[in-house]
Design a protein around this motif. Sequence first.
Motif, PDB file in Angstrom:
ATOM      1  N   GLU A   1       0.835  -1.206   0.000  1.00  0.00           N
ATOM      2  CA  GLU A   1       0.000   0.000   0.000  1.00  0.00           C
ATOM      3  C   GLU A   1       0.869   1.255   0.000  1.00  0.00           C
ATOM      4  OE1 GLU A   1      -2.566  -0.333   3.354  1.00  0.00           O
ATOM      5  OE2 GLU A   1      -3.936  -1.762   2.376  1.00  0.00           O
ATOM      6  N   LYS A   2       1.957   1.214   0.744  1.00  0.00           N
ATOM      7  CA  LYS A   2       2.833   2.377   0.824  1.00  0.00           C
ATOM      8  C   LYS A   2       3.509   2.641  -0.516  1.00  0.00           C
ATOM      9  CE  LYS A   2       5.836   4.630   4.114  1.00  0.00           C
ATOM     10  NZ  LYS A   2       6.451   4.539   5.461  1.00  0.00           N
ATOM     11  N   VAL A   3       3.970   1.588  -1.189  1.00  0.00           N
ATOM     12  CA  VAL A   3       4.594   1.759  -2.504  1.00  0.00           C
ATOM     13  C   VAL A   3       3.572   2.305  -3.503  1.00  0.00           C
ATOM     14  CG1 VAL A   3       5.651   0.568  -4.449  1.00  0.00           C
ATOM     15  CG2 VAL A   3       6.378   0.023  -2.137  1.00  0.00           C
ATOM     16  N   GLY A   4       2.346   1.827  -3.427  1.00  0.00           N
ATOM     17  CA  GLY A   4       1.302   2.332  -4.307  1.00  0.00           C
ATOM     18  C   GLY A   4       1.064   3.822  -4.092  1.00  0.00           C
ATOM     19  N   LYS A   5       1.135   4.259  -2.846  1.00  0.00           N
ATOM     20  CA  LYS A   5       0.975   5.679  -2.527  1.00  0.00           C
ATOM     21  C   LYS A   5       2.136   6.489  -3.107  1.00  0.00           C
ATOM     22  CE  LYS A   5       0.420   8.862   1.362  1.00  0.00           C
ATOM     23  NZ  LYS A   5       0.376   8.999   2.846  1.00  0.00           N
ATOM     24  N   TRP A   6       3.372   5.969  -2.958  1.00  0.00           N
ATOM     25  CA  TRP A   6       4.548   6.641  -3.526  1.00  0.00           C
ATOM     26  C   TRP A   6       4.379   6.802  -5.032  1.00  0.00           C
ATOM     27  CZ3 TRP A   6       9.204   3.622  -1.014  1.00  0.00           C
ATOM     28  CH2 TRP A   6       9.328   4.017   0.325  1.00  0.00           C
ATOM     29  N   ALA A   7       4.026   5.699  -5.690  1.00  0.00           N
ATOM     30  CA  ALA A   7       3.915   5.720  -7.150  1.00  0.00           C
ATOM     31  C   ALA A   7       2.886   6.750  -7.598  1.00  0.00           C
ATOM     32  CB  ALA A   7       3.534   4.331  -7.664  1.00  0.00           C
ATOM     33  N   LEU A   8       1.776   6.845  -6.863  1.00  0.00           N
ATOM     34  CA  LEU A   8       0.734   7.806  -7.198  1.00  0.00           C
ATOM     35  C   LEU A   8       1.251   9.233  -7.031  1.00  0.00           C
ATOM     36  CD1 LEU A   8      -2.252   8.214  -7.977  1.00  0.00           C
ATOM     37  CD2 LEU A   8      -2.781   8.230  -5.516  1.00  0.00           C
ATOM     38  N   GLU A   9       1.963   9.488  -5.925  1.00  0.00           N
ATOM     39  CA  GLU A   9       2.500  10.831  -5.665  1.00  0.00           C
ATOM     40  C   GLU A   9       3.550  11.222  -6.705  1.00  0.00           C
ATOM     41  OE1 GLU A   9       4.004  10.621  -1.718  1.00  0.00           O
ATOM     42  OE2 GLU A   9       2.039  10.828  -0.758  1.00  0.00           O
ATOM     43  N   LEU A  10       4.332  10.238  -7.172  1.00  0.00           N
ATOM     44  CA  LEU A  10       5.403  10.513  -8.127  1.00  0.00           C
ATOM     45  C   LEU A  10       4.909  10.544  -9.573  1.00  0.00           C
ATOM     46  CD1 LEU A  10       8.128   8.212  -6.526  1.00  0.00           C
ATOM     47  CD2 LEU A  10       8.111  10.706  -6.517  1.00  0.00           C
ATOM     48  N   GLY A  11       3.666  10.151  -9.779  1.00  0.00           N
ATOM     49  CA  GLY A  11       3.097  10.201 -11.118  1.00  0.00           C
ATOM     50  C   GLY A  11       3.386   8.978 -11.960  1.00  0.00           C
ATOM     51  N   TYR A  12       3.676   7.841 -11.336  1.00  0.00           N
ATOM     52  CA  TYR A  12       3.914   6.603 -12.077  1.00  0.00           C
ATOM     53  C   TYR A  12       2.598   5.835 -12.194  1.00  0.00           C
ATOM     54  CZ  TYR A  12       8.829   7.526 -10.959  1.00  0.00           C
ATOM     55  OH  TYR A  12      10.066   8.105 -10.833  1.00  0.00           O
ATOM     56  N   SER A  13       2.111   5.706 -13.409  1.00  0.00           N
ATOM     57  CA  SER A  13       0.858   4.975 -13.611  1.00  0.00           C
ATOM     58  C   SER A  13       1.072   3.474 -13.510  1.00  0.00           C
ATOM     59  CB  SER A  13       0.245   5.336 -14.965  1.00  0.00           C
ATOM     60  OG  SER A  13       1.168   5.056 -16.022  1.00  0.00           O
ATOM     61  N   THR A  14       2.263   3.023 -13.875  1.00  0.00           N
ATOM     62  CA  THR A  14       2.597   1.604 -13.738  1.00  0.00           C
ATOM     63  C   THR A  14       3.929   1.481 -13.013  1.00  0.00           C
ATOM     64  OG1 THR A  14       3.738   1.550 -15.886  1.00  0.00           O
ATOM     65  CG2 THR A  14       1.397   0.976 -15.853  1.00  0.00           C
ATOM     66  N   TYR A  15       4.083   0.424 -12.258  1.00  0.00           N
ATOM     67  CA  TYR A  15       5.318   0.181 -11.506  1.00  0.00           C
ATOM     68  C   TYR A  15       5.357  -1.282 -11.087  1.00  0.00           C
ATOM     69  CZ  TYR A  15       2.406   0.160  -7.310  1.00  0.00           C
ATOM     70  OH  TYR A  15       1.453  -0.157  -6.378  1.00  0.00           O
ATOM     71  N   GLN A  16       6.508  -1.721 -10.641  1.00  0.00           N
ATOM     72  CA  GLN A  16       6.678  -3.068 -10.112  1.00  0.00           C
ATOM     73  C   GLN A  16       7.188  -2.975  -8.681  1.00  0.00           C
ATOM     74  OE1 GLN A  16       5.890  -5.850 -11.900  1.00  0.00           O
ATOM     75  NE2 GLN A  16       5.283  -4.517 -13.618  1.00  0.00           N
ATOM     76  N   PHE A  17       6.679  -3.829  -7.816  1.00  0.00           N
ATOM     77  CA  PHE A  17       7.200  -3.915  -6.450  1.00  0.00           C
ATOM     78  C   PHE A  17       7.387  -5.376  -6.103  1.00  0.00           C
ATOM     79  CE2 PHE A  17       6.138  -4.235  -1.770  1.00  0.00           C
ATOM     80  CZ  PHE A  17       7.426  -3.904  -1.350  1.00  0.00           C
ATOM     81  N   GLU A  18       8.566  -5.698  -5.622  1.00  0.00           N
ATOM     82  CA  GLU A  18       8.856  -7.081  -5.284  1.00  0.00           C
ATOM     83  C   GLU A  18       9.606  -7.149  -3.955  1.00  0.00           C
ATOM     84  OE1 GLU A  18      10.881 -11.035  -7.367  1.00  0.00           O
ATOM     85  OE2 GLU A  18      10.080  -9.408  -8.596  1.00  0.00           O
ATOM     86  N   ILE A  19       9.207  -8.108  -3.133  1.00  0.00           N
ATOM     87  CA  ILE A  19       9.931  -8.419  -1.899  1.00  0.00           C
ATOM     88  C   ILE A  19      10.769  -9.653  -2.185  1.00  0.00           C
ATOM     89  CG2 ILE A  19       9.719  -9.106   0.519  1.00  0.00           C
ATOM     90  CD1 ILE A  19       6.996  -7.651   0.543  1.00  0.00           C
ATOM     91  N   VAL A  20      12.083  -9.513  -2.055  1.00  0.00           N
ATOM     92  CA  VAL A  20      12.976 -10.630  -2.367  1.00  0.00           C
ATOM     93  C   VAL A  20      13.684 -11.101  -1.098  1.00  0.00           C
ATOM     94  CG1 VAL A  20      13.349  -9.784  -4.708  1.00  0.00           C
ATOM     95  CG2 VAL A  20      14.942  -9.128  -2.916  1.00  0.00           C
ATOM     96  N   GLU A  21      13.977 -12.367  -1.059  1.00  0.00           N
ATOM     97  CA  GLU A  21      14.692 -12.942   0.080  1.00  0.00           C
ATOM     98  C   GLU A  21      16.162 -13.121  -0.285  1.00  0.00           C
ATOM     99  OE1 GLU A  21      12.882 -16.542   1.370  1.00  0.00           O
ATOM    100  OE2 GLU A  21      10.956 -15.598   1.866  1.00  0.00           O
TER     101      GLU A  21
END
Length: 270
Positions: free
Chosen positions: A196-216
Motif C-alpha cells: 500500500e505504501k509503494v502504491g501511494k509513492w507511485a501515485l505521488e510521483l506520477g507513475y501509472s505503472t510500476y513493479q514492487f517485489e519483496i525478495v529474500e
Amino acid sequence: MKTILVPTDLSDVSEYALDVAVEIAKKHNSTIVLLKRLIFPTVEYTMIDNDFFDGKEDYYRFLTQESKDRLKDMIDRPAYAGVSFKLKVVRENETLAEAVLHQEADLVVMGSTGASGWKEWTKGSNAEHVVRKATCPVLVVKSPVSEFNNVVFAVDFENEQFVKTSTKLLDKSNINPHFVYVDNGTKIFDEVALREKVGKWALELGYSTYQFEIVEANTIEKGILNYARKVEADIIVMYTHGRTGIQHFIYGSVAEDVVNHAEMAVMVSH
C-alpha cells in the motif's frame, strides 16, 4: 541543480560519467565543474632535466596547465555545445573524497570500476569514499549509458525522501520503475502495508505503472544486486546513512557495497 561536479582521471569510465552529467546539465541548465586531482610525480621530477624548470613549484604549474589543456580537449565536443563548464585542478595532498567535499555541488557524477577482494578490504574504491562523505547525491557510472529506463529503487521504508529527490534527476516520462525490498530475515514486516505504501509513492510521483517485489536474500546488498540484474536495470537508486568511524566499522554500508559490486549505474542520496 545549479552545479554538477564531475571528478575525472581522464579514463574511459570518467568520460562515460561526463556524458551522463552533460545530459543532466542540459535538462537543468546546470554548470559542470570538471575536477582533476593532480598526483605530483616527485619520482618523475628527479628524472627530468631540472634546468628547464625553476624548481618543483614551476614544474607543478607546468603539470597543472597540461592537465587543464587535457580537460579542455575532453569537453571540446559538439555534443557538449551549450553546456557551461568550469575546470579545476587540485593537488594530491588531499584525497579525492576530500577534494569533492571542498567543492560546492548539488550533484556528483563520477565513473568507477568498483572494488572487490583485497582492494575493497584495504582501500576500497574512490566512489565508495565519495559516497560515504559527500553531502549531496552521488551518481556512479560504470559503463556507457544513454538513458535510465529501468530504474530500481531499493527501499527499506525508513526513508522515503530519497525516492522523491532522485526522481527529480530522472526523466519520469521514460522511467520503468521497480521498487524492491529485501527480506534478510532480521525484520518483521507487514507485506500488505508495504504494498500500500509503494502504491501511494507511485501515485505521488506520477507513475501509472510500476513493479514492487519483496525478495529474500542473506544480505541486503545481494538481494538488491540480484534483483537489479534480473530486471536488467539501468540504474539502482538508494540512500546511505553516511556512517564513518566506529559506526562504519560495526555496521558497514549497504550503499557502498552496492557501488563497489554493481555493473550498472548507482545513485546514492544521504
